[in-house]
Design an enzyme around this catalytic site. Structure first.
Site, PDB file in Angstrom:
ATOM      1  N   LYS A 105      38.998 -36.112 -11.962  1.00  0.00           N
ATOM      2  CA  LYS A 105      39.513 -34.965 -11.367  1.00  0.00           C
ATOM      3  C   LYS A 105      40.784 -34.250 -12.253  1.00  0.00           C
ATOM      4  CE  LYS A 105      40.547 -38.852  -9.885  1.00  0.00           C
ATOM      5  NZ  LYS A 105      40.378 -39.983  -9.009  1.00  0.00           N
ATOM      6  N   ILE A 136      32.066 -38.944  -0.484  1.00  0.00           N
ATOM      7  CA  ILE A 136      31.581 -37.643   0.627  1.00  0.00           C
ATOM      8  C   ILE A 136      31.228 -36.616  -0.322  1.00  0.00           C
ATOM      9  CG2 ILE A 136      32.882 -36.297   2.289  1.00  0.00           C
ATOM     10  CD1 ILE A 136      35.236 -38.177   2.440  1.00  0.00           C
ATOM     11  N   ASP A 201      47.176 -36.766  -8.069  1.00  0.00           N
ATOM     12  CA  ASP A 201      45.810 -37.078  -7.746  1.00  0.00           C
ATOM     13  C   ASP A 201      45.114 -35.980  -6.763  1.00  0.00           C
ATOM     14  OD1 ASP A 201      43.008 -38.765  -8.259  1.00  0.00           O
ATOM     15  OD2 ASP A 201      43.527 -38.792  -6.075  1.00  0.00           O
ATOM     16  N   LYS A 205      42.602 -32.622  -7.068  1.00  0.00           N
ATOM     17  CA  LYS A 205      41.499 -32.525  -6.061  1.00  0.00           C
ATOM     18  C   LYS A 205      41.519 -31.069  -5.250  1.00  0.00           C
ATOM     19  CE  LYS A 205      40.796 -37.430  -5.663  1.00  0.00           C
ATOM     20  NZ  LYS A 205      41.140 -38.707  -4.918  1.00  0.00           N
TER      21      LYS A 205
HETATM   22  N1  HSE Z   1      42.650 -43.319  -6.913  1.00  0.00           N
HETATM   23  C1  HSE Z   1      42.193 -42.218  -6.420  1.00  0.00           C
HETATM   24  C2  HSE Z   1      42.163 -42.625  -4.964  1.00  0.00           C
HETATM   25  C3  HSE Z   1      40.531 -42.658  -6.579  1.00  0.00           C
HETATM   26  O1  HSE Z   1      43.016 -43.549  -4.511  1.00  0.00           O
HETATM   27  O2  HSE Z   1      41.623 -41.964  -4.176  1.00  0.00           O
HETATM   28  C4  HSE Z   1      39.327 -41.496  -6.004  1.00  0.00           C
HETATM   29  O3  HSE Z   1      39.449 -40.569  -6.632  1.00  0.00           O
END
Ligand code: HSE
Length: 323
Positions: A105, A136, A201, A205
């Site tokens: 991502k 998903i 993160d 996304k």
């Molecule tokens: N580090 C990410 C999480 C992994 O914990 O969701 C999946 O994208």
């Protein structure tokens, strides 16, 4: 039977989960698709690591060119993580006529246009289902099954590590540090978990979801983002006393002629379905102007759920190649 040869860049947690998904379901995949998929070469430095899969030592290489430039590789799976060298490797693979699948991502969010344009210019397929929501199939849903809709809102829990930490702190009696260690041990966390706990993160996304759902490029660093590092046990107890939970929520919705978006810890009342999404599970609410409200729920992190999404993309490409 046509053999489709795959090169794998990186055999850490997700690489191993992807390899294992193919290994355990190979006969079923062959029977269902008429395709013989084989991961024939793997770029990986750590040969000593114990992996619960059968890999011949000669499958490993230390040279990316052995995969990116190999005439006998049809599809490259990139699972190195991080923006570089992953992006450069994907671009080279595409320029050499290889289809590319990734779960990365950070690289997709940072170089979305470049990756998609290079794939188009080289007439190869580029798929990245595993980059959002782990197992998903949210990207497939947004770009295929729900494509007739205009999207109004996307709201979700998009990080397994932070959801695991918040759940364990609220229900399991673990401290923040203990819960983070446990998430790392189970292969949910990023190599540097700062990206998880600071919300970056999730911003990556959300940036990808906004591109696909709203057709607008919003670089992840421009999304207002707050992580969970400032959340104390007291905040969690307060939320509980008020009849709810604290969740790290990503939101993008239409407002006026524009889109508003954010990532941050949010109070969710127990009556709301997102309050029941625990541990490494993710959930994504989608509101479309024809379909109404939908919720997608499943494991958002971990080797096998993510491996499932990666292999789904690989099989989709292999089918098209075979046709
Ligand atoms: N580090 C990410 C999480 C992994 O914990 O969701 C999946 O994208």
């Amino acid at each position: 039977m046509k053999q489709i040869r795959i090169g794998l860049l990186g055999m850490g947690n997700i690489g191993t989960g992807t390899y294992k998904t193919l290994e355990m379901n190979k006969a079923h995949i062959m029977a269902g698709t008429g395709l013989d998929l084989a991961i024939t070469r793997i770029l990986e430095k750590d040969l000593a690591r114990k992996r619960d899969v059968t890999v011949a030592p000669e499958q490993f290489t230390q040279e990316a060119a052995d995969i990116l430039e190999a005439p006998d590789i049809d599809i490259v799976i990139e699972l190195l993580g991080g923006i570089e060298p992953a992006t450069g490797f994907m671009l080279t693979a595409m320029q050499n006529g290889k289809h590319v699948v990734t779960a990365n991502k950070a690289a997709v969010a940072a170089n979305y246009d470049k990756l998609l344009n290079t794939a188009r210019a080289n007439r190869v397929m580029f798929r990245f289902e595993a980059s959002v929501g782990g197992g998903i199939p949210i990207l497939n849903a947004l770009t295929a099954a729900l494509i007739a809709n205009e999207y109004e809102e996307i709201r979700g829990i998009l990080n397994g590590t932070t959801n695991y930490i918040l759940t364990q702190m609220a229900e399991g009696g673990l401290s923040y540090e203990q819960a983070l260690k446990s998430a790392q041990a189970q292969g949910f966390a990023e190599a540097d978990p700062t990206a998880d706990v600071e919300g970056h993160d999730v911003a990556n996304k959300l940036s990808i979801l906004i591109s696909l759902a709203f057709g607008k490029r919003v670089p992840p660093e421009t999304i207002p983002t707050v992580g969970i590092t400032g959340i104390t046990m007291r905040d969690i107890e307060n939320a509980s006393a008020q009849g709810g939970k604290l969740k790290l929520i990503a939101l993008a919705r239409k407002k006026g002629g524009d889109i508003e978006y954010s990532v941050g810890p949010t109070f969710v009342a127990n009556a709301h379905p997102l309050a029941g999404v625990n541990n490494e599970f993710n959930a994504i609410f989608v509101k479309g102007n024809a379909v109404g409200e939908l919720m997608f729920y499943g494991k958002g992190a971990g080797p096998l759920p993510t491996g499932s999404a990666v292999m789904g993309d690989v099989i989709e490409i292999a089918r098209a190649v075979a046709r």
